[in-house]
Scaffold this active site. Structure first.
Site, PDB file in Angstrom:
ATOM      1  N   SER A  10       1.363  -1.297   0.328  1.00 40.96           N
ATOM      2  CA  SER A  10       0.045  -0.189  -0.093  1.00 40.96           C
ATOM      3  C   SER A  10       0.806   1.528   0.078  1.00 40.96           C
ATOM      4  O   SER A  10       0.808   2.044  -0.038  1.00 40.96           O
ATOM      5  CB  SER A  10      -0.814  -0.065   1.518  1.00 40.96           C
ATOM      6  OG  SER A  10      -0.386  -0.002   2.320  1.00 40.96           O
ATOM      7  N   TYR A  41      -4.287   0.085   4.244  1.00 44.09           N
ATOM      8  CA  TYR A  41      -4.778  -0.847   3.780  1.00 44.09           C
ATOM      9  C   TYR A  41      -5.508  -1.701   5.028  1.00 44.09           C
ATOM     10  O   TYR A  41      -6.926  -2.136   5.310  1.00 44.09           O
ATOM     11  CB  TYR A  41      -4.682  -2.016   3.418  1.00 44.09           C
ATOM     12  CG  TYR A  41      -3.996  -2.577   1.899  1.00 44.09           C
ATOM     13  CD1 TYR A  41      -4.501  -1.437   0.806  1.00 44.09           C
ATOM     14  CD2 TYR A  41      -3.032  -3.335   1.438  1.00 44.09           C
ATOM     15  CE1 TYR A  41      -4.354  -1.506  -0.262  1.00 44.09           C
ATOM     16  CE2 TYR A  41      -2.826  -3.493   0.038  1.00 44.09           C
ATOM     17  CZ  TYR A  41      -3.020  -2.016  -0.991  1.00 44.09           C
ATOM     18  OH  TYR A  41      -3.186  -2.437  -1.776  1.00 44.09           O
ATOM     19  N   CYS A  72       3.165  -7.210   1.722  1.00 45.49           N
ATOM     20  CA  CYS A  72       2.436  -6.503   2.501  1.00 45.49           C
ATOM     21  C   CYS A  72       1.249  -8.031   3.396  1.00 45.49           C
ATOM     22  O   CYS A  72       0.577  -8.695   2.967  1.00 45.49           O
ATOM     23  CB  CYS A  72       0.505  -5.530   1.975  1.00 45.49           C
ATOM     24  SG  CYS A  72      -0.373  -5.159   2.980  1.00 45.49           S
ATOM     25  N   CYS A 180       3.569  -6.369  10.447  1.00 39.37           N
ATOM     26  CA  CYS A 180       3.683  -5.106   8.779  1.00 39.37           C
ATOM     27  C   CYS A 180       4.741  -4.656   7.875  1.00 39.37           C
ATOM     28  O   CYS A 180       5.506  -4.460   8.977  1.00 39.37           O
ATOM     29  CB  CYS A 180       2.306  -3.929   9.013  1.00 39.37           C
ATOM     30  SG  CYS A 180       2.049  -2.531   7.815  1.00 39.37           S
TER      31      CYS A 180
END
Length: 239
Positions: A10, A41, A72, A180
């Site tokens: 993202s 996201y 991701c 993440c």
């Protein structure tokens, strides 16, 4: 075999995954797509995340990519299985929190903090992973963190106090799992919080190694001198 490898996230988080892939596969070409139009996201409904992930996959495969890295964690837990089903003949590698490597190295009474997005926190895939860990992983969802990192990547020190506050109640943890790809940008801050006495895990290295293995298995791994490796960068933007 000579097509590039697509990588998407993202925003800037997936660049750390791209870096690992380039280091491990120096003879490959890559296309990196930063889906800034849908960043972050992690705070979006599942349907929106899946829609964005499918659009990124379609864009990269339409440009001739021979393989895809979903760089991701949120997009992986939400859509990687469906992307694989849609592109059954292509290599598709996801990014997952490095829970298993961490568990293997934890002490008998120790525990680790898993820093994740809201979408990952509520996903069945992540919770099944946690279920097998005998309560040694404490998940923490921080909705604002990925966006804060994205907005302050030019001077990440601006969010230092916020990062410190996240771990205030977990100072006896043995390890931190970065769930993440954006969170790798605060690795030094986390080390500082724990005085350098903490183990930090992320999934980037594992994703890169999995990519290489899958390309070798499919016979699509580029050989030295076959092409001039290059990296192309793409981005979406909010209207």
């Amino acid at each position: 075999m000579r097509g590039p490898i697509g990588v998407f996230d993202s925003g800037v988080g997936g660049l750390n995954v791209l870096k690992k892939c380039v280091e491990l596969l120096p003879d490959e070409s890559f296309i990196y797509l930063a889906d800034k139009a849908n960043m972050p996201y992690g705070n979006r409904p599942r349907e929106d995340i899946a829609r964005a992930a499918f659009a990124c996959a379609d864009t990269l495969f339409s440009r001739g990519c021979k393989a895809l890295v979903v760089a991701c964690n949120t997009a992986t837990v939400t859509a990687v299985d469906d992307i694989r089903a849609l592109y059954g003949s292509r290599v598709v590698v996801g990014l997952e929190p490095a829970v298993r490597p961490c568990i293997k190295q934890l002490g008998k009474r120790g525990y680790a903090v898993a820093l994740v997005t809201q979408a990952t926190y509520r996903s069945d895939r992540f919770n099944k992973l946690l279920f097998s860990c005998e309560k040694k992983i404490v998940p923490i969802a921080v909705p604002e963190l990925a966006k804060l990192i994205e907005d302050n990547v030019d001077d990440i020190s601006r969010i230092n106090d916020f990062v410190k506050s996240i771990f205030r109640d977990y100072m006896d943890a043995e390890a931190v799992i970065l769930g993440c790809s954006h969170y790798t940008y605060i690795t030094d801050m986390i080390n500082a919080v724990y005085g350098g006495k903490i183990k930090i895990y992320d999934g980037a290295d594992g994703a890169a190694r999995r990519l290489k293995y899958c390309l070798e298995l499919s016979g699509e791994l580029a050989k030295k001198g076959e092409q001039t490796p290059k990296i192309e960068f793409l981005s979406t933007y909010k209207e």
